[in-house]
Design an enzyme around this catalytic site. Structure first.
Site, PDB file in Angstrom:
ATOM      1  N   LYS A 166       0.839  -1.194   0.000  1.00  0.00           N
ATOM      2  CA  LYS A 166       0.000   0.000   0.000  1.00  0.00           C
ATOM      3  C   LYS A 166       0.878   1.250   0.000  1.00  0.00           C
ATOM      4  CE  LYS A 166      -3.710  -2.041   2.835  1.00  0.00           C
ATOM      5  NZ  LYS A 166      -4.963  -2.321   2.169  1.00  0.00           N
ATOM      6  N   GLU A 189      -2.411   6.968   8.068  1.00  0.00           N
ATOM      7  CA  GLU A 189      -3.339   7.799   7.301  1.00  0.00           C
ATOM      8  C   GLU A 189      -4.193   8.598   8.251  1.00  0.00           C
ATOM      9  OE1 GLU A 189      -5.825   5.523   4.665  1.00  0.00           O
ATOM     10  OE2 GLU A 189      -4.149   5.066   3.329  1.00  0.00           O
ATOM     11  N   HIS A 249     -14.300  -3.055   9.232  1.00  0.00           N
ATOM     12  CA  HIS A 249     -13.644  -2.522   8.040  1.00  0.00           C
ATOM     13  C   HIS A 249     -13.688  -3.496   6.874  1.00  0.00           C
ATOM     14  CE1 HIS A 249     -12.378   1.018  10.118  1.00  0.00           C
ATOM     15  NE2 HIS A 249     -11.677   0.347  10.992  1.00  0.00           N
ATOM     16  N   ARG A 304      -7.093  -7.831  -9.072  1.00  0.00           N
ATOM     17  CA  ARG A 304      -7.812  -9.093  -9.279  1.00  0.00           C
ATOM     18  C   ARG A 304      -9.298  -8.784  -9.430  1.00  0.00           C
ATOM     19  NH1 ARG A 304     -10.401  -8.812  -4.482  1.00  0.00           N
ATOM     20  NH2 ARG A 304      -9.190  -8.036  -2.727  1.00  0.00           N
TER      21      ARG A 304
HETATM   22  P1  ADP Z   1      -7.799  -3.851   3.519  1.00  0.00           P
HETATM   23  O1  ADP Z   1      -6.977  -3.929   2.262  1.00  0.00           O
HETATM   24  O2  ADP Z   1      -7.120  -4.455   4.711  1.00  0.00           O
HETATM   25  O3  ADP Z   1      -9.211  -4.327   3.356  1.00  0.00           O
HETATM   26  P2  ADP Z   1      -8.333  -1.037   2.999  1.00  0.00           P
HETATM   27  O4  ADP Z   1      -7.194  -0.103   2.867  1.00  0.00           O
HETATM   28  O5  ADP Z   1      -8.987  -1.511   1.746  1.00  0.00           O
HETATM   29  O6  ADP Z   1      -7.881  -2.291   3.884  1.00  0.00           O
HETATM   30  O7  ADP Z   1      -9.427  -0.392   3.951  1.00  0.00           O
HETATM   31  C1  ADP Z   1     -10.549  -1.136   4.380  1.00  0.00           C
HETATM   32  C2  ADP Z   1     -11.627  -0.199   4.889  1.00  0.00           C
HETATM   33  O8  ADP Z   1     -11.170   0.563   5.990  1.00  0.00           O
HETATM   34  C3  ADP Z   1     -12.094   0.834   3.892  1.00  0.00           C
HETATM   35  O9  ADP Z   1     -13.070   0.335   3.033  1.00  0.00           O
HETATM   36  C4  ADP Z   1     -12.638   1.931   4.788  1.00  0.00           C
HETATM   37  O10 ADP Z   1     -13.931   1.625   5.257  1.00  0.00           O
HETATM   38  C5  ADP Z   1     -11.704   1.871   5.960  1.00  0.00           C
HETATM   39  N1  ADP Z   1     -10.624   2.863   5.788  1.00  0.00           N
HETATM   40  C6  ADP Z   1      -9.464   2.719   5.123  1.00  0.00           C
HETATM   41  N2  ADP Z   1      -8.723   3.842   5.159  1.00  0.00           N
HETATM   42  C7  ADP Z   1      -9.421   4.735   5.871  1.00  0.00           C
HETATM   43  C8  ADP Z   1      -9.192   6.087   6.299  1.00  0.00           C
HETATM   44  N3  ADP Z   1      -8.079   6.734   5.989  1.00  0.00           N
HETATM   45  N4  ADP Z   1     -10.153   6.691   7.047  1.00  0.00           N
HETATM   46  C9  ADP Z   1     -11.282   6.039   7.392  1.00  0.00           C
HETATM   47  N5  ADP Z   1     -11.556   4.775   7.040  1.00  0.00           N
HETATM   48  C10 ADP Z   1     -10.637   4.117   6.292  1.00  0.00           C
END
Ligand code: ADP
Length: 661
Positions: free
Chosen positions: A116, A200, A235, A291
């Site tokens: 990431k 973040e 999440h 994917r």
């Molecule tokens: P993973 O790859 O582990 O699933 P992601 O980066 O796709 O993690 O994030 C999963 C979820 O977490 C997102 O869909 C969102 O709901 C929440 N999320 C991610 N980043 C943020 C952020 N900066 N602020 C608030 N919620 C976040």
């Protein structure tokens, strides 16, 4: 086009890929672990090869065995599905080396998006907007804590190598940063073998909106619109829809362009998803999944396209079938993921047998993607998803109505599912009004997860009449003589004699007194009388009528436990056998058992240790998270039955524990 395809996956996605391959006239090869010899995807494929024991890392994650199966079967191409090796650059490369076409992007694109942090650096250079944060190389606590302060609390710590929500921690204030960082790093190290993290800004009311992109080998890249995946628990997505409610054409265009730019920046080929987090009018790049996504069916439903077909055509070297301006969307689609999990216990995954599993009858605009059948098991080794249910409608309300009606027809017994929760969610007024963000489930927790309501008269009648029907079907003296269900001691088919059926529902006792009246019964349910009857329907449900009001319910039982499943809710009742004497009372507080199936991550105590109430004794790791087993009181650890790395079933006794008295 290839003539033979190996699907390096299992469950619903393997079945999904096989379906399209078959439609294209491609022969299909399944692979399976020892736990999956009888699985649906194996039955569906033209050929199948065993690839090792049940644990994924010895089978579905074993690159060598997969390549070997492809070579033995003569498959020319390999579809990785999602999860497992779908985003593994080494796997894509191993396929290329063996002369097998990997249905996915080039290894370099997978690797570029695999971290990431690296992906964010790349996107920054490509001009794609990012969430404010830190994704640099420094990984010591001091630098990261300083970065968090600069970004401003609340912050989100994310594993660079992350996925599935693992290694992710929200930190509200500086003084909890160090502990959260240590825990995130530990989880990341164990899940990905890489403990690097990024920081973040934590957005408090965002929506998750992602763009489906496609690219071919001839330099064409386009997007197939967006999906809104904001309805999440832990999440992780649980309901997805397309189009995203409230997204105007201008923002859709900007997001689509950013997604296409992201794909171009890594030389992308195949299907991919660019995930954005949106708040207010702004949107920011989160990550790219290289994917097919679990939720791809909602895009298929609104575009009328088959995304797996596109993947296969592109992998075979064809150009994209359409140009951007030729892609059109119609109506609205919503997907709900039906999981074996317990919403009341923080959505912990559950395992067990699908003693009863009936899906709604096929209907136009209602799609069900599944990889399991009645009698199959949800095991500790794999994802606990039972099915994806996808509905399409001319508009959002029509789609939601169809989806809820479909879910209501599901009859599942044997393990706890999120079905009733999904129904409450889909019918929630705020969801219907599109007033939601990623905090929706948390925000409406009390309404979405009300305390269980007592079984209504029809449910009690169903449990009781099912028992009586089975007894009379078994006849006297036949059937299993040891089964309490076949005991007929109180039963006489004459006069005003009756049969008392006592049920325990949680702490409450319920009584059904049944008077036999020819084909029907007079039923006194908790004292209230009605005229009742029951009939088996062709689909296996029991049609129960009380004073003429008829309801179809599924009744399923295991030993003394009966599950009644209706259209909106399910109830669990325990038959109290008047003849059985229950002696095995659980020794109170003497044992600490696993609240969910999982793997022992850490053992923090040894036999003989004296511990304080609340002290962490063991850390369990289940599909998506860490769970700490803490001492219920001050006391002594008598025995520890497991070591790090051991797999445990739900309910397994982990630690024997004694208190001073
Ligand atoms: P993973 O790859 O582990 O699933 P992601 O980066 O796709 O993690 O994030 C999963 C979820 O977490 C997102 O869909 C969102 O709901 C929440 N999320 C991610 N980043 C943020 C952020 N900066 N602020 C608030 N919620 C976040």
């Amino acid at each position: 086009m290839f003539s033979k395809l190996l699907v390096a996956n299992r469950g619903e996605i393997a079945c999904r890929v096989i379906r399209t391959a078959r439609a294209l006239g491609i022969r299909t090869v399944a692979v399976y672990s020892a736990a999956d010899a009888g699985a649906l995807h194996v039955a569906m494929a033209d050929e199948a090869y065993p690839i090792g024991p049940a644990p994924a890392r010895e089978s579905y994650l074993n690159i060598g065995r997969l390549i070997e199966a492809a070579e033995r079967s003569g498959a020319e191409a390999m579809h990785p599905g999602y999860g497992f090796l779908s985003e593994n650059g080494d796997f894509a490369e191993a396929c290329a080396k063996a002369g097998i076409v990997f249905v996915g992007p080039p290894p370099a694109a997978i690797r570029a998006m695999g971290s990431k942090a690296a992906a964010k650096a790349l996107m920054e250079r490509a001009g794609v907007p990012l969430v404010p944060g830190y994704h640099g190389a420094a990984q010591d606590e001091t630098s990261l804590a300083a970065a968090a302060l600069r970004v401003g609390y609340p912050v989100l710590i994310k594993a660079s190598a992350g996925g599935g929500g693992k290694g992710m921690r929200v930190v509200e204030a500086p003084w909890t940063f160090a502990a959260a960082l240590a825990s995130a790093k530990r989880e990341a190290a164990s899940a990905f073998g890489d403990d690097r993290v990024l920081i973040e800004k934590y957005l408090t009311r965002p929506r998750h909106i992602e763009m489906q992109v496609f690219a071919d080998r001839h330099g064409n890249t386009l997007h197939l619109f967006e999906r809104d995946c904001s309805i999440q628990r832990r999440h992780q997505k649980v309901v997805e829809e397309a189009p995203a409610p409230g997204l105007d054409a201008e923002r859709r265009r900007a997001m689509g362009e950013a997604a296409v730019a992201a794909a171009r920046a890594v030389g992308y080929v195949g299907a991919g998803t660019v995930e954005f987090i949106a708040e207010g009018g702004a949107f920011y790049f989160m990550e790219m999944n290289t994917r097919l996504q679990v939720e791809h069916p909602v895009t298929e439903a609104i575009t009328g396209l088959d995304l797996v077909e596109w993947q296969l055509r592109i992998a075979a070297g064809e150009a994209l079938p359409l140009r951007q301006e030729e892609v059109a969307a119609r109506g609205h689609a919503v997907e709900a993921r039906l999981y074996a999990e317990d919403p009341a216990r923080d959505f912990l995954p559950v395992t067990g047998g699908l003693r009863r599993l009936r899906a709604p009858a096929p209907a136009p605009d209602l799609r069900i993607d599944t990889g399991v059948r009645e009698g199959d098991a949800v095991s500790v080794h794999y994802d606990p998803m039972i099915a994806k249910v996808i509905a399409w409608g001319e508009d959002r309300n029509a789609a939601l109505r169809r989806l809820a009606a479909g879910l209501a027809r599901y009859r599942i017994a044997g393990l706890t599912t999120n079905r009733d929760f999904l129904l409450r969610l889909l019918r929630h007024p705020a969801f219907a009004a599109c007033a939601y963000d990623t905090g929706f489930i948390e925000h409406y927790r009390a309404e979405l997860l009300p305390p269980p309501s007592p079984a209504p008269p029809h449910a009690l009648a169903a449990a009781s009449l099912a028992l009586l029907l089975d007894e009379s079907a078994a006849g006297s003296g036949s059937g299993d003589p040891h089964s309490p269900w076949h005991r007929r001691d109180f039963w006489r088919l004459n006069g005003d004699t009756y049969r008392d059926l006592r049920w325990a529902e949680g702490e409450t006792q319920r009584l059904v007194r049944a008077y036999y009246r020819g084909e029907r019964y007079r039923l006194e349910i908790d004292g209230a009388a009605s005229d009742g009857g029951a009939m088996r329907l062709p689909d296996g449900d029991l049609a129960v009528d009380l004073d003429g009001v008829r309801v179809a319910l599924a009744v399923s039982r295991l030993g003394d436990e009966v599950t009644v499943v209706g259209d909106d809710a399910s109830w669990r009742l325990l038959y109290i056998d008047p003849l059985a004497h229950r002696t095995e009372e659980e020794a109170a507080g003497g044992r600490l058992s696993a609240p969910m199936p999982g793997k022992v991550a850490q053992v923090l105590v040894t036999s003989g240790a004296r511990v304080k109430r609340g002290q962490a004794l063991m850390v369990l790791e289940a599909m998506k998270m860490e769970h700490t087993i803490a001492a219920p009181a001050d006391g002594t650890v008598e025995r520890v039955d497991y070591a790090p790395g051991d797999l445990v079933e739900e309910g397994a006794e982990l630690i024997a524990f004694s208190t001073p008295d």
